[in-house]
Design an enzyme around this catalytic site. Structure first.
Site, PDB file in Angstrom:
ATOM      1  N   PRO A 100       0.841  -1.189   0.000  1.00 29.03           N
ATOM      2  CA  PRO A 100       0.000   0.000   0.000  1.00 29.03           C
ATOM      3  C   PRO A 100       0.880   1.245   0.000  1.00 29.03           C
ATOM      4  CG  PRO A 100       0.077  -0.975   2.193  1.00 29.03           C
ATOM      5  CD  PRO A 100       0.815  -1.918   1.282  1.00 29.03           C
ATOM      6  N   GLY A 104       3.473   3.787   5.376  1.00 25.51           N
ATOM      7  CA  GLY A 104       4.553   3.429   6.291  1.00 25.51           C
ATOM      8  C   GLY A 104       5.127   2.041   6.082  1.00 25.51           C
ATOM      9  N   GLY A 106       7.008   1.364   3.341  1.00 20.78           N
ATOM     10  CA  GLY A 106       8.212   1.502   2.519  1.00 20.78           C
ATOM     11  C   GLY A 106       7.989   1.220   1.051  1.00 20.78           C
ATOM     12  N   SER A 107       6.793   1.498   0.554  1.00 19.67           N
ATOM     13  CA  SER A 107       6.528   1.142  -0.847  1.00 19.67           C
ATOM     14  C   SER A 107       7.470   1.885  -1.802  1.00 19.67           C
ATOM     15  CB  SER A 107       5.042   1.368  -1.179  1.00 19.67           C
ATOM     16  OG  SER A 107       4.856   2.523  -1.908  1.00 19.67           O
ATOM     17  N   ALA A 109      10.555   3.007  -1.262  1.00 16.84           N
ATOM     18  CA  ALA A 109      11.916   2.443  -1.191  1.00 16.84           C
ATOM     19  C   ALA A 109      11.958   1.066  -1.850  1.00 16.84           C
ATOM     20  CB  ALA A 109      12.375   2.357   0.263  1.00 16.84           C
ATOM     21  N   ALA A 110      10.883   0.295  -1.697  1.00 15.86           N
ATOM     22  CA  ALA A 110      10.864  -1.055  -2.284  1.00 15.86           C
ATOM     23  C   ALA A 110      10.838  -0.988  -3.812  1.00 15.86           C
ATOM     24  CB  ALA A 110       9.658  -1.841  -1.760  1.00 15.86           C
ATOM     25  N   ASP A 151      14.389   3.066   6.168  1.00 15.86           N
ATOM     26  CA  ASP A 151      13.555   2.330   5.209  1.00 15.86           C
ATOM     27  C   ASP A 151      14.415   1.654   4.139  1.00 15.86           C
ATOM     28  OD1 ASP A 151      11.418   3.397   6.578  1.00 15.86           O
ATOM     29  OD2 ASP A 151      10.325   4.008   4.779  1.00 15.86           O
TER      30      ASP A 151
END
Ligand code: PMV
Length: 315
Positions: A100, A104, A106-107, A109-110, A151
């Site tokens: 989502p 919070g 970390g989408s 950064a991922a 993150d």
């Protein structure tokens, strides 16, 4: 190489203890959420097109040459090309994410870490985790202004990390696997706004907030020890105490507090907001036999989504 399609992924993350105070040099601990991931695929494009950036979820597409400086995928790609000192390939980079956004986990950064890995691999180089981490941090700066780096670190390494800003991250051991329910409040959270609010409060009452940050730092140290020794009772108490201090920092919301109360009242050992707050997600530490009851209670308390993850050691 030209007929290869390369796919990489990166996990989401949750901060167990220490968000916000980590921005001010106190320790925090975070763990990857490996069953919720962002994916990046790079495949050859037509000659002369350059690199095309596609977001499957947002149904957007832009050529790298037209991407503005603050375009995160554009920034990730340019960093890789610069780092490898390689010309732009004629290729298509496509991202999609199960994480989502603005919650919070970390989408951002991922997606960045998965894209950096996929593009560099496509160009024939496997970047080590510390380089992926450093490049992802540069991308994080676009939206977060002054991120602590937690993150990108937990996501690039995909390991539980004990993190102090500007120190080498320490990977730590999970003494016994434990269950976490993650519930989304349905309220979008802006890391930048939440961090700005905490900074405003700190400037008004520095002694008070520095004491709060110190307490949270001590909790992060104690939480690490509890996780390492498999002491879920202590960990639960620490999550509750950490949330209380996050509330005094002004980053909780009634929607988050309601989910946290529902989890605690139905047998969770502890619960707190996770990430920047002012929306986004809460986490609840729950024994296996209570999972169903707590999950039902979270939905009944208005959760927009609930996920279950087992925190364990990662190879
Ligand atoms: O991006 P989020 O929502 O996971 O928040 C990151 C954690 C903060 O401590 C609030 C900010 C930071 O840079 O560490």
């Amino acid at each position: 190489m030209e007929d290869m399609t390369i796919t990489h992924s990166a996990p989401g993350k949750i901060i167990l203890c220490g968000e916000h105070s980590v921005v001010y040099g106190r320790p925090a601990i975070a763990v990857p959420v490996s069953d919720l991931r962002a994916y990046a695929e790079v495949r050859p494009g037509s000659p002369g097109t350059g690199l095309i950036l596609r977001s499957q979820d947002l149904r957007q597409e832009i050529a790298l040459k037209n991407a503005p400086q603050e375009h995160t995928l554009g920034k990730a790609s340019r960093l890789v090309l610069q780092h490898l000192n390689t010309p732009e390939p004629d290729a298509i980079l496509t991202i999609r994410s199960e994480l989502p956004i603005a919650s919070g986990m970390g989408s951002g950064a991922a997606v960045a870490a998965a894209s950096i890995r996929a593009l560099s691999n496509y160009l024939g180089h496997e970047l080590p985790a510390d380089v992926v981490n450093a490049l992802t941090y540069e991308v994080e700066k676009i939206h977060h202004g002054n991120p602590s780096g937690i993150d990108n670190t937990v996501i690039a390494w995909e390991k539980p990390v004990y993190f102090i800003r500007e120190h080498l991250p320490q990977v730590f051991n999970i003494g016994a696997p434990f269950h976490i329910l993650i519930a989304n409040s349905g309220v979008a959270s802006s890391t930048k706004e939440a961090v700005t609010e905490v900074r405003r409060r700190l400037s008004l009452a520095p002694d008070y907030y520095n004491t709060v940050f110190n307490c949270i730092g001590n909790m992060a140290n104690a939480a690490r020890a509890a996780v390492e020794s498999g002491d879920v009772a202590t960990l639960g108490t620490l999550l509750n105490e950490n949330h209380q201090l996050l509330r005094t920092m002004g980053v909780s919301l009634p929607e988050l507090d309601r989910l946290i109360e529902a989890a605690r009242n139905n047998g969770a050992r502890g619960a707190k907001l996770t990430g920047s707050g002012q929306g986004g997600n809460i986490i609840a530490l729950v024994d296996a036999e209570q999972l169903e009851i707590v999950e039902d209670a979270l939905w009944a308390a208005g959760a927009a989504h609930v996920w279950h993850t087992v925190v364990r050691n990662y190879e």
